[in-house]
Design an enzyme around this catalytic site. Structure first.
Site: not given
Ligand SMILES: Cc1ncc(C[n+]2csc(CCOP(=O)(O)OP(=O)(O)O)c2C)c(N)n1
Ligand SMILES: Cc1ncc(C[n+]2csc(CCOP(=O)(O)OP(=O)(O)O)c2C)c(N)n1
Ligand SMILES: [Mg+2]
Ligand SMILES: [Mg+2]
Lengths: 330, 355, 330, 355
Positions: B274, B278, B286
């Site tokens: 990406r 975020h 980071y």
């Molecule tokens: C169960 C849960 N824990 C924490 C979060 C907060 N959170 C939202 S997105 C994210 C990171 C997600 O990472 P990834 O699965 O790699 O997807 P990306 O954002 O990189 O597309 C987190 C920790 C959440 N939405 N759900």
């Protein structure tokens, strides 16, 4: 009408009949298949309906509910069994965050017709991890429905309603009364349902009202009888049957009549279902009250194991009787 | 108690430049599609990739102009990993996204007006203002609006697949999670169950190396998460998620195969990136600049466009025309949404229960 | 006294001071390390205390709490961060079945001194999955403690108490007021704590009592001021600070004084924390009541996203004001 | 809608007689212990195996005599898989059992009186009547009383190991789950985290082929669950859990190694069998008689005893003497418990909160 049926017979029958009625109904859960469930609540269903329609799952409570949701979205009407109410926490997110919110999240375009059957609450010799009654958690989750039948008739009728409802319904089986013989009753041969959201007056009375649900209703009935016999006190017993939504009208009607209320359940007192019922009354029927709203529940501890501790801990008929006399004299 | 130099190093050094991952030799897809069809389909995929890119880009801009409530989760850089697998889904299939799958819902055919309306919390969106802007769903297309909880849709997709298998229907469930989502217990329970019953599920892992600020090396014991497939007794693949022809060759073979046999499931880890934070409120400091730059070089779009030209599938002019068409459609959709009515506040009480 | 501090400053400071005081204190959670937390509640802790003592975890809520429990059993005092209250369900079993019950299960021989910090409740523009307030679930779990500070002073003092407590404590951070400037206050330079289980009278009054906790306390204060100014109504504001155990004495004292009670919180009404508080009053202070116990809470729906819906949905000062006038006139 | 013959077959045919599993060649433990020590230790292990067997056997009998509340979970047949790994734990180590680990708590050194007291819900047990009879714990020995929820102790053990690593302590966490428990999300989250940080955890999977009535083939996509190790980037082994010398050779090498290096973790699947029902109320009629018989032939005790005699480590007479000693100790412990006072009912209100 056939032979008199136990509470668990009613559950087995309701499932079998619904599965026959609608090919989209199926059961999944741990040990539900060949074994017919650890309480035999799915006895014969795999033999009758095949491998897929009474499917043994791995020990994966989250998946059990998630899979039910996914199948429901694709047009089926799954019944997911949670082997003990104590183990439902693994499915907490699927229940509270998925099932309860999909309809809302999709602007009303998708429905989640699933039933979560839970062997719930206390029974003899269960202890910390086989006797929990955690329904209060789910009462605080809009989007869910919760029922807790206290008789074979209601067990069957509410389970059918749950299966036919287009919302996720948590169906709390009262394992304390699964097979008690004194509860056996003949059931109608014709298809019938019991509506979700409607309470039942299990006994009419005028001096005070017991409000309860599930197996503890029978404590109320026992005590009501004793109060009548020994003191001529006429206690009404209101069996909620549904916890979410609960029957506000029936509650108000009874409070208007008796002005004194005791709420009782086997879950610990603090923040239990009884708290909501009491708060509702204190808010909406305050003027009709003649006395404090009393809660007779288990102590605020985990479920202790040893038989004499259980007795000390539970909202026994003795405790209910004492509370009722006190309230009557208030 | 300062960080030791070693700790600093582990945590802060820019991710080593990644060797372009390849399909395992064993799993090299055999070209089962005829060349002409392949060309036509690649063109269509190009259109969806472009549409996704432009829709996202304009969404970001609206956010920056303060015309949107909440925050915006851009997926720019990850178009290929969502567009290509979704391209091979069919009408009855089920899609369970996580939260960065704009390309999937666009490719699925969801009207852009619906998406733009949700971004702007308009009454004309599916959820009518109830949900967060870009947690999009499209029930008509069996595309479940994200639950926001990571990997929460994985098990639901498995349930959909179970229902296909039970009824002997030739549909698949396609589900996405980030590499971060694969750490959730629900992901495990879902994949294991799908494996036991050989259900028709495609588990996509969009590995963009970061879960918010947490790098892959603090997320998973093995960077190649697809290797978990071995432990479940199914097949797993890892490949360059920005290499569109590669993805085409893979999914054009595997999705029809899984559909035909109604299973078994497969885990596919697609490495991608990406470009931005975020969400728009995240400065993403980071990550090392070099890392971001390196990945921008590996932008799936221009690389694929060069390929199209080189292979004689499209001309530069045709590519430009697609871009203009996409821009126009995106423009129209946002125009629609900007002029659409807002939802009435009290409708937040609706849709809690189905009648 | 240093510069005035925000609510979140107080949280960062409390953690840093406890980590300095006791080498067994450490933090773990998602994005708590380099990033310093998505709300910056752990800002600088990794730099100050090293990799291990402010540890980034995978997206594994169950593991976050389980690992905290395991480390606690081995003598440490972990602080586990749950990024949003909405995501706590993944840790439901670790919290309710492990942490809450280990002391009991081991006959009092093992303690679980963990803190679960949760970015909780509503804030602007959150929607279904970033604005939930699920504390009622945990209020029904004996063995847990729950606190919800409403000021920087209490935030710091209660967090220190939580870290030093030998029981699992759920610490509900009010993300709605993390950095509001009007809440800034100077904090004592010396170490201090705020006791768990003790409410605070945030404003003295005599005509009616608002009972609340967390950020909604500030709604109460705003409305109390307005009631005083516009109608000469003197409203008491009781800030519970602790939800489990809650301060029964303080509640009774206030009810005795005012005889009228409004309970308010940002979680939906049905079976929320307010239900228990109301039920407690209806049971233990019934005779002092002059009017129905009123609950002003959010509607029984998921948290809607769009700003105008939020406003419609929340227990706003306007709603509180209307309810108070009605109650006053009762 | 009857079961098809194929379905019946899949579900009902007795589990094929299992080929005795072997250690992978690569992983063959090298004999790093000297022969004399090995002999001494094998003798001690024999004693614990016997003690466990006799304690369990007498417990079952008491249940059948109706002298116990609740039900009894026998582990007979599975002694080796708990006794041998636990034998190599040291004082500071942490043990997180699931629910069928009597051999572990006995080997850990917990006084039998405490265990017998719990079985009979006496005041003299650690939990003083609060918990289910044989969900035993022993805090003094860092042995956490089971939580009953499957795999619930896995993550807790990982947390203990994390605390060891953080503080640079040479301890390990030993945690058990049944093959059924490995399907829980918590198991996955725990192992993945331990793998990321290379924590000193030994994850034992007691594979007894059944989780109540559910066979392994409906529990896991791959019967060799230890293969999941690959997906986590750690080492995994599967071996015959009833072959005591084999287990000895494995754990005598691996546990000290993990302790010395404070990690990394390892998954060890030990194939074994529970002879009786899930608990005494379970007739276990879902299993074929032939299967049960086959496994009784592979009883870890007599096979190991033959080995001890054959290798000249113990004589038959010595073995008999151990049996008598064990019986006597077990007898004494139950005697103690039977005469111990019952807990006062109101003490169920104690120990909810630590002071
Ligand atoms: C169960 C849960 N824990 C924490 C979060 C907060 N959170 C939202 S997105 C994210 C990171 C997600 O990472 P990834 O699965 O790699 O997807 P990306 O954002 O990189 O597309 C987190 C920790 C959440 N939405 N759900
Ligand atoms: C989370 C959870 N779900 C269900 C149960 C009910 N249950 C108790 S033991 C058991 C089977 C366990 O199988 P396995 O892990 O293989 O251990 P075994 O009994 O074979 O030793 C089940 C399903 C439970 N205790 N916890
Ligand atoms: Mg990611
Ligand atoms: Mg097993």
């Amino acid at each position: 009408m056939g032979a008199p049926k136990t509470y668990i017979d009613a559950i087995v029958e309701a499932q079998a009949e619904e599965m026959r009625r609608d090919a989209n109904v199926f059961v999944l859960g741990e040990d539900v298949g060949i074994y017919g469930g650890v309480f035999k609540a799915t006895k014969g269903l795999m033999d009758g309906f095949g491998f897929w329609r009474c499917l043994d799952t791995p020990i994966s409570e989250a998946l059990i509910v998630d899979a039910a949701i996914g199948a429901a979205l694709m047009g089926m009407r799954p019944i997911a069994e949670i082997q003990f109410g104590d183990f439902i926490g693994g499915a907490h997110d699927p229940i509270c965050q998925q099932a309860a919110k999909i309809h809302y999240r999709t602007g009303g375009t998708w429905k989640v017709p699933i039933v979560i059957r839970v062997a719930n609450g206390w029974a003899m010799g269960v202890g910390l991890y086989h006797g929990q009654a955690n329904e209060a958690w789910y009462m605080h989750v809009p989007g869910l429905k919760i029922v807790a039948p206290s008789t074979p008739y209601d067990a069957k009728g509410l389970l059918k309603s749950a299966v036919r409802d287009d919302n996720p319904v948590i169906y709390l089986e009262q394992k304390a009364i699964y097979r008690v013989p004194w509860l056996k009753e003949e059931l109608p041969e014709d298809d019938y349902t019991v509506p979700i959201g409607k309470a039942r007056i299990a006994r009419e009375g005028k001096h005070l009202t017991f409000i309860s649900y599930g197996w503890v209703v029978h404590n109320c009935l026992e005590v009501a009888k004793k109060l009548e016999e020994e003191h001529g006190i006429s206690a009404e017993v209101l069996d909620l049957r549904s916890i979410l939504p609960y029957d506000k009208e029936a509650i108000i009607t009874s409070v208007k009549k008796t002005s004194k209320v005791i709420i009782t359940h086997d879950a610990p007192k603090t923040a239990g279902v009884g708290a909501e019922i009491s708060a509702f009354i204190a808010e909406e029927a305050f003027e009709y009250l003649d006395a404090p709203i009393t809660r007779v529940c288990s102590f605020d501890t985990p479920v202790p194991f040893y038989s004499k501790m259980e007795k000390f801990w539970l909202p026994t008929p003795e405790k209910l009787y004492t509370a009722a006399l006190k309230l009557f004299e208030y | 108690m300062e960080l030791s130099p070693k700790e600093k190093d582990v945590l802060r050094k820019p991710k080593e430049l990644l060797e372009k991952p390849k399909l395992d030799e064993d799993h090299k897809p055999r070209a089962s599609v005829d060349a002409k069809k392949r060309k036509e389909e690649l063109k269509k995929i190009h259109y969806f990739l472009r549409l996704t890119r432009e829709f996202d880009d304009r969404g970001r801009k609206l956010w920056r102009q303060g015309r949107m409530e909440g925050t915006f989760f851009s997926q720019i850089g990850q178009e290929a990993t969502t567009v290509v697998p979704t391209f091979f889904t069919e009408r009855g299939d089920f899609i369970g996204p996580q939260h960065r799958e704009l390309g999937a819902i666009i490719t699925r055919g969801c009207p852009l007006e619906l998406l733009a309306s949700q971004l702007l919390s308009r009454k004309t969106s599916q959820d009518k203002g109830k949900c967060h802007p870009n947690f999009w769903g499209w029930t008509e297309g069996n595309f479940l609006a994200p639950c926001t909880l990571m990997a929460a849709q994985t098990g639901v997709a498995v349930g959909a697949a179970l229902s296909f298998k039970m009824r002997n229907m030739h549909f698949i469930a396609l589900t996405f999670s980030g590499e971060g989502g694969t750490s959730k217990g629900q992901w495990h329970e879902a994949v294991n169950f799908a494996a036991i019953h050989k259900l028709p599920v495609v588990f996509i892992i969009q590995n963009n190396w970061w879960a918010e600020s947490v790098p892959l090396r603090l997320q998973a014991g093995n960077e190649d998460i697809s290797k978990r497939a071995i432990g479940y007794g199914i097949e797993g693949f890892r490949m360059d998620g920005n290499d569109v022809p590669l993805l085409y060759d893979f999914f054009s073979e595997w999705i029809p195969k899984i559909r035909a046999n109604i299973g078994p499931p497969v885990i596919v880890q697609l490495d991608t990136y990406r470009w931005y934070g975020h969400s728009e409120i995240d400065p993403a400091d980071y990550r090392a600049k070099e890392e971001v730059e390196m990945w921008k070089q590996r932008d799936p779009l221009p690389n694929f466009e060069s390929y199209l030209v080189k292979e004689g599938i499209m001309t530069e002019a045709e590519i430009e025309a697609v871009r203009e068409k996409a821009l126009e459609e995106v423009q129209k959709a946002y125009e629609f949404a900007l002029n659409a009515p807002e939802p009435e506040p009290k409708t937040c009480l609706e849709d809690v229960y189905a009648p």
